[in-house]
Design a protein around this motif. Structure first.
Motif, mmCIF file in Angstrom:
data_model
loop_
_atom_site.group_PDB
_atom_site.id
_atom_site.type_symbol
_atom_site.label_atom_id
_atom_site.label_comp_id
_atom_site.label_asym_id
_atom_site.label_seq_id
_atom_site.Cartn_x
_atom_site.Cartn_y
_atom_site.Cartn_z
ATOM 1 N N GLU A 40 0.778 -1.237 -0.025
ATOM 2 C CA GLU A 40 -0.140 0.005 0.189
ATOM 3 C C GLU A 40 0.878 1.233 -0.014
ATOM 4 O O GLU A 40 0.641 2.106 -0.447
ATOM 5 C CB GLU A 40 -0.883 -0.146 1.330
ATOM 6 N N TYR A 81 -8.069 -3.453 -4.396
ATOM 7 C CA TYR A 81 -7.027 -2.602 -4.161
ATOM 8 C C TYR A 81 -6.734 -1.482 -5.344
ATOM 9 O O TYR A 81 -6.964 -2.072 -6.356
ATOM 10 C CB TYR A 81 -5.840 -3.672 -4.008
ATOM 11 N N ASP A 103 -6.060 -0.314 0.244
ATOM 12 C CA ASP A 103 -6.465 -1.716 0.051
ATOM 13 C C ASP A 103 -7.926 -1.615 0.587
ATOM 14 O O ASP A 103 -8.783 -1.888 -0.055
ATOM 15 C CB ASP A 103 -5.895 -2.608 1.191
ATOM 16 N N ASP A 104 -8.261 -0.961 1.901
ATOM 17 C CA ASP A 104 -9.501 -0.923 2.304
ATOM 18 C C ASP A 104 -9.803 0.563 3.201
ATOM 19 O O ASP A 104 -8.897 0.831 3.795
ATOM 20 C CB ASP A 104 -9.936 -2.149 3.456
ATOM 21 N N SER A 112 -12.292 0.638 -1.672
ATOM 22 C CA SER A 112 -10.711 1.102 -1.551
ATOM 23 C C SER A 112 -11.067 2.540 -2.182
ATOM 24 O O SER A 112 -11.704 2.885 -3.151
ATOM 25 C CB SER A 112 -9.973 0.313 -2.444
ATOM 26 N N TYR A 131 -6.290 -7.848 -3.607
ATOM 27 C CA TYR A 131 -5.269 -8.251 -2.642
ATOM 28 C C TYR A 131 -4.437 -9.381 -2.710
ATOM 29 O O TYR A 131 -3.515 -9.035 -2.492
ATOM 30 C CB TYR A 131 -6.502 -8.443 -1.257
#
Length: 182
Positions: A40, A81, A103-104, A112, A131
């Motif tokens: 990330e 993602y 990602d989240d 995302s 992911y």
């Protein structure tokens, strides 16, 4: 919806202008190429998403400022993602031109997003991916900001061999026309 992502070929793109500073794209990573995605923060490559499908959207904005990105999974259950790149993107060098990833938004889920300050006239690439290696599916991406958002989608781009044959054919026609005038 497939997107050609090489800036050199931008002459072949049709430009789609979003109204009211919002662009919404429905896309899918199903059947798309695979890559080893970054972490990330872009510090290194993932050891979980080493062979995950991805889709790329290239775009520019007409006005500098903060733009928000939100991608929501649609239809199936997969962990999405997103990543943002500046100037160019190539899946074999996923740490080059990296700006940001997410990602989240708030814990595990299917959303995302982030907000990023973008510069007018710069070419950007948003990469939608999963992911881990089994994550792929449909998504809806929304980009909002103060200026127009121009997403580049491919026009009918001929194969390189077609371009070569076409150039040879045009050359022969011009040669014959020139020869007739002599």
């Amino acid at each position: 919806m497939r997107y050609l992502t090489f800036p050199v070929l931008c002459f072949a793109f049709a430009c789609q202008l979003a109204s009211a500073a919002t662009l919404t794209i429905n896309g899918s990573t199903l059947g798309d190429p695979r890559w080893n995605r970054p972490r990330e923060d872009g510090s290194s490559l993932s050891n979980v998403g080493t062979n995950v499908r991805f889709d790329v959207i290239s775009f520019s904005v007409s006005q500098s400022g903060n733009y928000s990105f939100l991608e929501v999974v649609t239809g199936s259950d997969w962990d999405n993602y997103i990543f943002l790149y500046r100037t160019s993107f190539h899946s074999s060098t996923p740490l080059v031109n990296f700006i940001r990833g997410n990602d989240d938004i708030s814990g595990p889920g299917h959303r995302s997003g982030f907000t990023e300050n973008l510069t007018a006239g710069t070419l950007y690439f948003l990469v939608s991916t999963g992911y881990d290696n089994s994550d792929a599916g449909n998504f809806t991406l929304t980009i909002n900001g103060p200026g127009s958002i121009n997403a580049f989608t491919p026009a009918a781009v001929p194969e390189p061999s077609t371009l070569t044959m076409g150039a040879v054919g045009i050359g022969l026609v011009l040669f014959r026309l020139r020869k007739r005038k002599s």
